[in-house]
Design a protein around this motif. Structure first.
Motif, mmCIF file in Angstrom:
data_model
loop_
_atom_site.group_PDB
_atom_site.id
_atom_site.type_symbol
_atom_site.label_atom_id
_atom_site.label_comp_id
_atom_site.label_asym_id
_atom_site.label_seq_id
_atom_site.Cartn_x
_atom_site.Cartn_y
_atom_site.Cartn_z
ATOM 1 N N TYR A 2 40.120 51.990 47.357
ATOM 2 C CA TYR A 2 40.218 52.736 46.107
ATOM 3 C C TYR A 2 40.451 51.792 44.931
ATOM 4 O O TYR A 2 41.094 50.762 45.078
ATOM 5 C CB TYR A 2 41.391 53.708 46.148
ATOM 6 C CG TYR A 2 41.241 54.807 47.155
ATOM 7 C CD1 TYR A 2 40.599 55.990 46.818
ATOM 8 C CD2 TYR A 2 41.723 54.646 48.456
ATOM 9 C CE1 TYR A 2 40.464 57.015 47.747
ATOM 10 C CE2 TYR A 2 41.581 55.666 49.391
ATOM 11 C CZ TYR A 2 40.949 56.841 49.029
ATOM 12 O OH TYR A 2 40.800 57.844 49.944
ATOM 13 N N ALA A 3 39.949 52.196 43.783
ATOM 14 C CA ALA A 3 40.248 51.454 42.556
ATOM 15 C C ALA A 3 40.932 52.397 41.577
ATOM 16 O O ALA A 3 40.638 53.596 41.555
ATOM 17 C CB ALA A 3 38.967 50.921 41.931
ATOM 18 N N ARG A 116 36.268 42.407 44.199
ATOM 19 C CA ARG A 116 36.645 41.775 42.935
ATOM 20 C C ARG A 116 35.466 41.779 41.962
ATOM 21 O O ARG A 116 35.626 41.989 40.763
ATOM 22 C CB ARG A 116 37.156 40.341 43.175
ATOM 23 C CG ARG A 116 37.610 39.706 41.875
ATOM 24 C CD ARG A 116 38.406 38.424 42.029
ATOM 25 N NE ARG A 116 38.584 37.830 40.703
ATOM 26 C CZ ARG A 116 39.536 38.188 39.845
ATOM 27 N NH1 ARG A 116 40.414 39.105 40.195
ATOM 28 N NH2 ARG A 116 39.612 37.634 38.651
ATOM 29 N N LYS A 117 34.300 41.546 42.521
ATOM 30 C CA LYS A 117 33.096 41.534 41.692
ATOM 31 C C LYS A 117 32.876 42.913 41.046
ATOM 32 O O LYS A 117 32.548 43.016 39.854
ATOM 33 C CB LYS A 117 31.882 41.174 42.583
ATOM 34 C CG LYS A 117 30.792 40.443 41.851
ATOM 35 C CD LYS A 117 29.802 39.858 42.848
ATOM 36 C CE LYS A 117 28.435 39.739 42.201
ATOM 37 N NZ LYS A 117 27.402 39.369 43.196
ATOM 38 N N ILE A 118 33.089 43.969 41.831
ATOM 39 C CA ILE A 118 32.951 45.325 41.273
ATOM 40 C C ILE A 118 33.967 45.538 40.164
ATOM 41 O O ILE A 118 33.648 46.051 39.085
ATOM 42 C CB ILE A 118 33.166 46.402 42.371
ATOM 43 C CG1 ILE A 118 32.159 46.237 43.506
ATOM 44 C CG2 ILE A 118 33.039 47.806 41.760
ATOM 45 C CD1 ILE A 118 32.397 47.177 44.681
ATOM 46 N N GLY A 119 35.207 45.112 40.436
ATOM 47 C CA GLY A 119 36.273 45.286 39.438
ATOM 48 C C GLY A 119 35.937 44.591 38.131
ATOM 49 O O GLY A 119 36.110 45.159 37.046
ATOM 50 N N ASN A 160 42.928 40.720 34.579
ATOM 51 C CA ASN A 160 42.916 42.193 34.595
ATOM 52 C C ASN A 160 42.250 42.836 35.800
ATOM 53 O O ASN A 160 41.960 44.027 35.772
ATOM 54 C CB ASN A 160 42.287 42.749 33.308
ATOM 55 C CG ASN A 160 43.141 42.445 32.099
ATOM 56 O OD1 ASN A 160 44.258 42.923 31.984
ATOM 57 N ND2 ASN A 160 42.635 41.601 31.219
ATOM 58 N N VAL A 161 41.981 42.060 36.836
ATOM 59 C CA VAL A 161 41.426 42.659 38.059
ATOM 60 C C VAL A 161 42.151 42.050 39.253
ATOM 61 O O VAL A 161 42.210 40.831 39.388
ATOM 62 C CB VAL A 161 39.910 42.379 38.193
ATOM 63 C CG1 VAL A 161 39.384 42.955 39.503
ATOM 64 C CG2 VAL A 161 39.146 42.971 37.018
ATOM 65 N N LEU A 162 42.725 42.936 40.115
ATOM 66 C CA LEU A 162 43.376 42.413 41.316
ATOM 67 C C LEU A 162 43.027 43.274 42.519
ATOM 68 O O LEU A 162 43.128 44.497 42.472
ATOM 69 C CB LEU A 162 44.904 42.371 41.132
ATOM 70 C CG LEU A 162 45.694 41.906 42.373
ATOM 71 C CD1 LEU A 162 45.317 40.497 42.801
ATOM 72 C CD2 LEU A 162 47.196 42.008 42.128
ATOM 73 N N VAL A 163 42.611 42.600 43.604
ATOM 74 C CA VAL A 163 42.331 43.273 44.871
ATOM 75 C C VAL A 163 43.469 42.943 45.830
ATOM 76 O O VAL A 163 43.795 41.777 46.026
ATOM 77 C CB VAL A 163 40.994 42.791 45.477
ATOM 78 C CG1 VAL A 163 40.703 43.541 46.775
ATOM 79 C CG2 VAL A 163 39.857 42.977 44.481
#
Length: 419
Positions: A2-3, A116-119, A160-163
């Motif tokens: 989920y994001a 991460r790429k999607i984020g 601003n993006v973390l998996v």
DNA sequence: TCTGGGGTCCTAGGACCC
DNA sequence: TCTGGGGTCCTAGGACCC
């Protein structure tokens, strides 16, 4: 996986989109009546403006520090929110609109497996298309995604993006997170947990399940399972109809006259009834409340005056509802008191199409529903409040907004000319 | 002088049914 | 000491979210 995609300082960021010279400058947005601070950019946070700060207390300080202040401009924010959601759903089709500035998305099943790429793609495209800065947290459960978002937003190294997808990293993140920061753990529970020596999110994850169930009920147990990576809170892709609708306002100047109160309450009814018609619901219970506000010296003994009426035939017809609401005002309004706030409330909502009619009905539903439809049509075409109900008086000003930005994206008079 | 506005879900307990 | 057993519906209040 989920994001959660969440816009940073949403209201303040919306204002900045249309005022580029304020980029990197401190900006705050105020609540209705310019009462208190409800959104702050990171620059304003750094200057020590707390959430909920009373404007009158901080006004001078803000001027001195060149903090730009805006009244809240909800039509603008609603429109920007829609643009943000539309942009996100181009990339991830399965999304849940969680609030005006947040959306959950399901990432499993997409051809792209590099989360991460999607984020990053979401973040970059939303910024490019709307000008809004967002943070993206990604994890195997919604609650963990919220945790990831917490770090994504605060630590520049994550851009601003973390998996969060491996057990070691997850435990590390949970170990450093105060239990009160967890989605679903509020003020009361975090105090209770800390008293019982559960201080971090990791402590909560490792607490005995039976004890959690006993004290935090099933909702708390779900939260704990989610921290363990077991997804328990599904994605709600269709927005369920509202089960209750409430419209209320604080008044800038206290209301002491019953007719002024009726004007205000009638206006609340028109707003709330329109919301009901938009979701094709009818209400079977109508409530009205008036009160003196939290800070009043002289209050009526019962403090809050609240009264409901049960409708024999559920309705969403403004004509009928205003009449009932005004009768309720008659029964709860006492002259000699200063009322600072009032509101209306609809519950027992049922589908418009499934209304049980009453044998003894005296209201001409067919006729008045046609009139209401026509009013809705005119207000939609020519801008809200084009047609008002007489009891509302001349359009009353419900709140003070001294520092309102223009309705850049939605103002009718800028789009069409009414001759 | 001055302090926002919406919502949801869960549980316990009372009233009632057979 | 003891008192039948099994249900439903509704509401108030408490918790949470943005």
């Amino acid at each position: 996986m989920y994001a959660i995609i969440d816009c940073n300082s949403f209201y303040a960021s919306c204002e900045r989109v249309f005022a580029p010279h304020l980029r990197n400058k401190p900006v705050v947005v105020l609540s209705n009546n310019d009462g208190c601070v409800i959104a702050r950019t990171s620059e304003a946070k750094k200057l020590g403006i707390p959430m909920g700060a009373e404007y009158f207390k901080y006004k001078e300080y803000m001027e001195k520090n060149n903090i730009k202040v805006f009244s809240s401009n909800y039509p603008l924010y609603a429109d920007m929110s829609e643009r943000m959601i539309n942009t996100i759903s181009e990339i991830v089709p399965e999304i849940e609109v969680y609030s005006i500035d947040e959306a959950f998305a399901k990432l499993s099943g997409l051809p792209e497996k590099d989360y991460r790429k999607i984020g990053l793609e979401i973040k970059n495209r939303v910024y490019k298309y709307t000008g809004l800065p967002v943070s993206v947290g990604i994890a195997p459960a919604k609650t963990l995604a919220k945790v990831a978002n917490f770090y994504a937003k605060r630590y520049p190294k994550f851009s601003n993006v973390l998996v969060l997808d491996n057990p070691t990293t997850i435990d590390q993140a949970l170990g450093l997170l105060d239990v009160s920061e967890i989605w679903g753990i509020g003020y009361r529970y975090s105090k209770f947990l800390k008293n019982n020596n559960i201080k971090s999110a990791l402590d909560l994850k490792n607490a005995p399940e039976a004890w959690i169930k006993k004290h935090l009920k099933v909702t708390g147990l779900r939260t704990q399972k989610e921290l363990k990576g077991v997804s328990c809170i599904p994605l709600e892709t269709v927005q369920p109809d509202k089960k209750q609708i409430l419209v209320s306002r604080s008044f800038k100047n206290a209301v002491t006259d019953i007719n002024e109160m009726k004007k205000a309450v009638s206006t609340f009814i028109t707003i709330a009834a329109l919301k009901m018609r938009k979701q094709h619901s009818n209400a079977s219970i109508l409530g009205v409340f008036v009160n003196s506000g939290r800070f009043a010296q002289a209050r009526r003994p019962s403090e809050d005056c609240f009264k409901t009426a049960v409708l024999q035939t559920p309705s969403n017809n403004t004509f009928e509802l205003i009449k009932i609401a005004c009768n309720l005002v008659d029964s709860i309004f006492y002259s000699g008191y200063k009322y600072k706030k009032a509101g209306v409330f609809f519950s027992g909502l049922c589908p418009e199409s499934g209304v049980q009619f009453s044998f003894f009905d005296t209201f001409d539903r067919d006729k008045f529903s046609k009139v209401v439809k026509t009013i809705d049509f005119l207000n939609d075409k020519y801008g809200k409040n084009t047609v008002l109900f007489a009891v509302q008086g001349e359009q009353i000003k419900l709140s003070t907004q001294e520092m309102l930005s223009p309705e850049y994206t939605t103002k009718w008079s800028d789009i069409i000319e009414v001759s």
